[in-house]
Design a protein around this motif. Structure first.
Motif, mmCIF file in Angstrom:
data_model
loop_
_atom_site.group_PDB
_atom_site.id
_atom_site.type_symbol
_atom_site.label_atom_id
_atom_site.label_comp_id
_atom_site.label_asym_id
_atom_site.label_seq_id
_atom_site.Cartn_x
_atom_site.Cartn_y
_atom_site.Cartn_z
ATOM 1 N N PRO A 1 7.181 -5.350 -3.061
ATOM 2 C CA PRO A 1 8.599 -5.614 -3.310
ATOM 3 C C PRO A 1 8.954 -7.109 -3.304
ATOM 4 N N ASN A 2 8.235 -7.906 -2.536
ATOM 5 C CA ASN A 2 8.505 -9.358 -2.547
ATOM 6 C C ASN A 2 8.125 -9.974 -3.896
ATOM 7 N N LEU A 3 7.008 -9.499 -4.467
ATOM 8 C CA LEU A 3 6.625 -9.980 -5.802
ATOM 9 C C LEU A 3 7.662 -9.523 -6.829
ATOM 10 N N ILE A 4 8.043 -8.244 -6.735
ATOM 11 C CA ILE A 4 9.004 -7.676 -7.692
ATOM 12 C C ILE A 4 10.305 -8.493 -7.667
ATOM 13 N N ARG A 5 10.798 -8.781 -6.468
ATOM 14 C CA ARG A 5 12.054 -9.540 -6.334
ATOM 15 C C ARG A 5 11.916 -10.938 -6.950
ATOM 16 N N ASN A 6 10.789 -11.577 -6.731
ATOM 17 C CA ASN A 6 10.629 -12.947 -7.243
ATOM 18 C C ASN A 6 10.392 -12.982 -8.749
ATOM 19 N N PHE A 7 9.656 -12.017 -9.291
ATOM 20 C CA PHE A 7 9.512 -11.963 -10.757
ATOM 21 C C PHE A 7 10.869 -11.693 -11.401
ATOM 22 N N ARG A 8 11.658 -10.807 -10.770
ATOM 23 C CA ARG A 8 12.984 -10.493 -11.330
ATOM 24 C C ARG A 8 13.914 -11.699 -11.281
ATOM 25 N N GLY A 9 13.756 -12.530 -10.274
ATOM 26 C CA GLY A 9 14.653 -13.674 -10.123
ATOM 27 C C GLY A 9 14.184 -14.904 -10.884
ATOM 28 N N SER A 10 13.080 -14.783 -11.613
ATOM 29 C CA SER A 10 12.486 -15.962 -12.258
ATOM 30 C C SER A 10 12.928 -16.094 -13.718
ATOM 31 N N VAL A 11 13.169 -17.327 -14.134
ATOM 32 C CA VAL A 11 13.517 -17.547 -15.555
ATOM 33 C C VAL A 11 12.274 -17.434 -16.438
ATOM 34 N N ASP A 12 11.098 -17.442 -15.844
ATOM 35 C CA ASP A 12 9.858 -17.405 -16.630
ATOM 36 C C ASP A 12 9.415 -15.989 -16.979
ATOM 37 N N TRP A 13 9.920 -15.003 -16.233
ATOM 38 C CA TRP A 13 9.314 -13.671 -16.298
ATOM 39 C C TRP A 13 10.313 -12.565 -16.606
ATOM 40 N N ASP A 14 9.829 -11.552 -17.329
ATOM 41 C CA ASP A 14 10.512 -10.263 -17.451
ATOM 42 C C ASP A 14 9.650 -9.238 -16.731
ATOM 43 N N LEU A 15 10.192 -8.579 -15.740
ATOM 44 C CA LEU A 15 9.464 -7.490 -15.091
ATOM 45 C C LEU A 15 9.598 -6.266 -15.989
ATOM 46 N N VAL A 16 8.476 -5.808 -16.556
ATOM 47 C CA VAL A 16 8.590 -4.687 -17.498
ATOM 48 C C VAL A 16 8.094 -3.365 -16.909
ATOM 49 N N ALA A 17 7.214 -3.418 -15.907
ATOM 50 C CA ALA A 17 6.714 -2.155 -15.350
ATOM 51 C C ALA A 17 6.284 -2.343 -13.900
ATOM 52 N N VAL A 18 6.408 -1.260 -13.135
ATOM 53 C CA VAL A 18 5.868 -1.224 -11.777
ATOM 54 C C VAL A 18 5.016 0.024 -11.678
ATOM 55 N N CYS A 19 3.785 -0.155 -11.240
ATOM 56 C CA CYS A 19 2.828 0.943 -11.165
ATOM 57 C C CYS A 19 2.464 1.177 -9.703
ATOM 58 N N ASP A 20 2.647 2.401 -9.239
ATOM 59 C CA ASP A 20 2.208 2.760 -7.883
ATOM 60 C C ASP A 20 1.834 4.231 -7.914
ATOM 61 N N LEU A 21 0.794 4.575 -7.153
ATOM 62 C CA LEU A 21 0.398 5.988 -7.078
ATOM 63 C C LEU A 21 1.564 6.810 -6.550
ATOM 64 N N ASP A 22 2.395 6.183 -5.760
ATOM 65 C CA ASP A 22 3.583 6.831 -5.198
ATOM 66 C C ASP A 22 4.799 6.356 -6.015
ATOM 67 N N THR A 23 5.135 7.145 -7.054
ATOM 68 C CA THR A 23 6.194 6.684 -7.969
ATOM 69 C C THR A 23 7.579 6.711 -7.299
ATOM 70 N N ASP A 24 7.764 7.597 -6.315
ATOM 71 C CA ASP A 24 9.063 7.618 -5.614
ATOM 72 C C ASP A 24 9.269 6.296 -4.877
ATOM 73 N N ARG A 25 8.206 5.846 -4.273
ATOM 74 C CA ARG A 25 8.295 4.574 -3.549
ATOM 75 C C ARG A 25 8.632 3.443 -4.521
ATOM 76 N N ALA A 26 7.941 3.434 -5.670
ATOM 77 C CA ALA A 26 8.189 2.385 -6.663
ATOM 78 C C ALA A 26 9.634 2.460 -7.170
ATOM 79 N N ARG A 27 10.120 3.691 -7.405
ATOM 80 C CA ARG A 27 11.495 3.854 -7.903
ATOM 81 C C ARG A 27 12.489 3.368 -6.866
ATOM 82 N N GLY A 28 12.188 3.626 -5.604
ATOM 83 C CA GLY A 28 13.068 3.164 -4.528
ATOM 84 C C GLY A 28 13.169 1.647 -4.510
#
Ligand SMILES: NC(=O)c1ccc[n+]([C@@H]2O[C@H](COP(=O)([O-])OP(=O)(O)OC[C@H]3O[C@@H](n4cnc5c(N)ncnc54)[C@H](O)[C@@H]3O)[C@@H](O)[C@H]2O)c1
Length: 356
Positions: A18-45
């Protein structure tokens, strides 16, 4: 050199992802396009319901996407090699959480594959992107400390006993990656001696000490510990001219520079061949450099984007990850040999640089 946003997918949305996700989302350099986790509920949360970010348990789906330029891996270390290999083979740049892999052999395979594919492989050595470590590296590089005489690093508190790794593999990558960043020749110790203890019967070392003799006669020492009720995160870097004290838990004065030291005034050898040294102490000011407040991970994701656009190795490249792994692996050998000083395998591979 394009300034268009790059697409990134994060694999692993557990504690650190989640710390990586937050920083990629807040960056002007990056578009977060996908999150992959064996536990998709956790990823959706973590991502939230109403977002255009794809949530999937399938790495293949992520790697098939044309808009994914890079894959950031925040899964347990034993899974890094397989995920990174698949991503590199699919032509994606790769960021891997520390430690780069769970063995030198696995890490080397990843480094070799990235090189042969001409792709960036970066280790998230997070502390290396903190303003304080960058300032320490500058002070060392400009010679403000003189010769480095010793380094003493302490990282202790009541930590979670990890299921799959001991305290060395969990915590020491932080200290070792900082040493790699700040020492003039990087992390290239002459050997490593490790002592560990498991006084609570956890089945692995929960308290650990590493001694690393450095070229030139200096000694670095690292203390990592999951069982300490007091939290200490401190590194002392002693030099012949000045000494730095980095106290990471003191935001008002994270870094202190002691303009003090010792000078060898004269050394005599008597008739019995005993050496007597005469030491003079220099007493000077102590000061605190001003440091910007900036989250390390925002600088880390910016460096990943720059390295991809500039087609160069990032500051903490796969080689840096390998140097840390080689010390951890030698430390494990030393532990089995009851603390004997063990050689650290050189991971430098100049011939591969030339081929590319
Ligand atoms: N840079 C830092 O300061 C820092 C701090 C903590 C952890 N880390 C590192 O981050 C990594 C992850 O640690 P964590 O504490 O977040 O672990 P965690 O167990 O909390 O989370 C791992 C996540 O990965 C998922 N996962 C496991 N295998 C997978 C696979 N094959 N494909 C997709 N998803 C998978 C799990 O479902 C889980 O959600 C480790 O390498 C750890 O050392 C780095």
């Amino acid at each position: 050199m394009s300034s268009e946003r790059l697409g990134v997918a994060v694999v692993g949305a557990g504690y650190w992802g989640p710390n990586l996700i937050r920083n990629f989302r807040g960056s002007v350099d990056w578009d977060l396009v996908a999150v992959c986790d064996l536990d998709t509920d956790r990823a959706r949360g973590v991502v939230g319901e109403r977002s255009g970010v794809e949530i999937t348990a399938s790495l293949d789906e992520v790697l098939a996407r044309d808009d994914v330029d890079a894959v950031a891996i925040a899964t347990p270390a034993r899974t890094h090699r397989a995920i990174a290999t698949a991503a590199l083979q699919a032509g994606k740049h790769v960021l891997v959480e520390k430690p780069l892999a769970d063995s030198v052999a696995a890490g080397r395979e990843m480094v070799d594959l990235a090189r042969s594919q001409g792709l960036v492989l970066m280790a998230d050595h997070t502390y290396c992107y903190t303003p304080v470590v960058q300032r320490i590296a500058e002070l060392v590089a400009e010679g403000a400390l003189g010769e480095i005489l010793f380094v003493d690093s302490v990282r202790i508190n009541l930590g979670l006993v990890q299921p799959d790794v001991d305290v060395f593999w969990d915590l020491a990558p932080h200290d070792l990656s900082v040493l790699d960043r700040i020492l003039p020749d990087g992390l290239r110790p002459l050997g490593v001696a490790a002592q560990g203890a498991d006084p609570v019967g956890a089945g692995k070392a929960c308290v650990g000490y590493l001694s690393l003799p450095l070229p030139g006669g200096a000694l670095a020492h690292v203390h990592v510990n999951w069982l300490s009720p007091t939290k200490i995160r401190q590194m002392v870097i002693g030099g012949s001219e000045r000494t730095l004290v980095w106290d990471d838990l003191n935001p008002q004065q994270r870094l202190s520079v002691f303009d003090r030291g010792v000078d060898l005034v004269q050394q005599s050898v008597d008739s019995a061949d005993r050496r007597t040294a005469s030491i003079a102490y220099r007493l000077g000011d102590t000061w605190a450099p001003a440091l910007p407040e900036r989250e390390a991970l925002s600088e880390m994701v910016a460096e990943l984007a720059r390295s991809i656009r500039e087609r160069r190795a990032p500051q903490t490249d796969g080689g840096a990850g390998l140097r840390v792994l080689s010390v951890l692996e030698a430390a494990a050998t030393s532990l089995r040999a009851r603390g004997a000083l063990v050689d650290v395998m050189s991971t430098d591979q100049p011939e591969l640089e030339i081929i590319r």
